[in-house]
Each structure stands twice: as structure tokens, then as C-alpha cells.
Design a protein around this motif. Structure first.
Motif, PDB file in Angstrom:
ATOM      1  N   LEU A 137      -1.856  -0.858  -3.832  1.00 58.27           N
ATOM      2  CA  LEU A 137      -3.148  -0.412  -3.324  1.00 58.27           C
ATOM      3  C   LEU A 137      -2.996   1.001  -2.766  1.00 58.27           C
ATOM      4  O   LEU A 137      -2.171   1.232  -1.873  1.00 58.27           O
ATOM      5  CB  LEU A 137      -3.643  -1.354  -2.226  1.00 58.27           C
ATOM      6  CG  LEU A 137      -5.001  -1.027  -1.614  1.00 58.27           C
ATOM      7  CD1 LEU A 137      -6.121  -1.220  -2.638  1.00 58.27           C
ATOM      8  CD2 LEU A 137      -5.243  -1.897  -0.387  1.00 58.27           C
TER       9      LEU A 137
ATOM     10  N   ARG B 185      -6.261   0.609  -7.316  1.00 61.24           N
ATOM     11  CA  ARG B 185      -4.990  -0.120  -7.428  1.00 61.24           C
ATOM     12  C   ARG B 185      -4.296   0.456  -8.645  1.00 61.24           C
ATOM     13  O   ARG B 185      -4.940   0.772  -9.651  1.00 61.24           O
ATOM     14  CB  ARG B 185      -5.223  -1.611  -7.598  1.00 61.24           C
ATOM     15  CG  ARG B 185      -5.631  -2.256  -6.287  1.00 61.24           C
ATOM     16  CD  ARG B 185      -5.948  -3.698  -6.444  1.00 61.24           C
ATOM     17  NE  ARG B 185      -4.739  -4.506  -6.395  1.00 61.24           N
ATOM     18  CZ  ARG B 185      -4.761  -5.830  -6.394  1.00 61.24           C
ATOM     19  NH1 ARG B 185      -5.905  -6.474  -6.458  1.00 61.24           N
ATOM     20  NH2 ARG B 185      -3.637  -6.504  -6.343  1.00 61.24           N
TER      21      ARG B 185
ATOM     22  N   CYS C  66       0.817  -1.212   0.000  1.00 60.35           N
ATOM     23  CA  CYS C  66       0.000   0.000   0.000  1.00 60.35           C
ATOM     24  C   CYS C  66       0.850   1.260   0.000  1.00 60.35           C
ATOM     25  O   CYS C  66       1.991   1.270   0.472  1.00 60.35           O
ATOM     26  CB  CYS C  66      -0.874   0.039   1.256  1.00 60.35           C
ATOM     27  SG  CYS C  66      -1.941  -1.373   1.452  1.00 60.35           S
TER      28      CYS C  66
END
Length: 127
Positions: free
Chosen positions: A40, A64, A6
Motif C-alpha cells: 500500500l 497498491r 505500507c
């Protein structure tokens, strides 16, 4: 559960990437390697820093993306960074393959690249 790599962004950066108004994410640091696939994005409302707040539990997952390349940020790239005022010494991460998402829960936004364990069945492509 699945582990997702992320990157947090302060709102409206994720929205700007989704709309195409922004192609570069500006950072003071480089990832260890590029390209990065299926990153992400976690969009939050608070600016995170090493000297202040390091986490925001109220993030959302708008998309994404792939980080296609990273380079020194140049003044000529400023408009593609979504209106960020150009300053020397920063890096421009070129973002591509943006896929809009929906995730029904709040997510933790943190500094730098980090991992979150999420139920991938609940992570849906937005239509």
C-alpha cells in the motif's frame, strides 16, 4: 480490520507511478525480500528522515503496487525514476501492477516499510 504493509512516498511520486511516468522508486535501502506483493502506497507532502520528521499524519493512499525487483540504481534508469537526478549508491525498486485506490481517511506516512490497520471494506479500487 486488516494489516497492510505500507511504503510512504513524497507527492507527486505516487501520482507519477499511477500515470506511468515513473517505474522505479529510489531508496537508500533494500527491502528484506523481493518481490513484495500488494504494498500500500501512502503519499504525503513532507520528506521523512531519521534526523528530522519521522511521521506525517496527513497521507493518502493512491495505489497498491507490487515491487517486482530491486537493484543498484544506474544512470540509464534515471528517466524511469520520474526525473530524479541520478546519484550513485542508491537502489531502484521496480514497481509494477499499479492499482489506483480511494480511501476516505488520512493515513499515517512513516519511514521504511511499516504496517497500518485499515478497514479493507473502505479501501476501494478507483475506476
Amino acid at each position: 480490520m486488516h494489516s497492510f504493509l505500507c511504503l510512504s512516498l513524497v507527492k507527486p511520486a505516487g501520482d507519477s507511478l499511477l500515470s506511468g511516468r515513473k517505474r522505479f522508486e529510489i531508496r537508500e535501502w533494500l527491502p528484506d525480500a523481493v518481490p513484495l506483493f500488494d504494498l500500500l502506497l501512502v503519499q504525503n507532502h513532507l520528506r521523512l528522515s531519521s534526523k528530522g520528521r519521522s511521521e506525517d499524519p496527513a497521507g493518502t493512499a493512491p495505489a497498491r503496487v507490487d515491487v517486482i525487483s530491486a537493484k543498484y540504481w544506474s544512470e540509464s534508469d534515471a528517466s524511469a525514476a520520474g526525473g530524479d537526478a541520478w546519484e550513485p549508491g542508491y537502489f531502484a525498486w521496480e514497481i509494477g501492477n499499479v492499482r489506483a485506490l480511494r480511501y476516505p481517511e488520512s493515513l499515517s506516512a512513516r519511514r521504511r516499510l511499516y504496517r497500518l490497520e485499515l478497514d479493507e471494506k473502505r479501501l476501494r479500487l478507483a475506476t
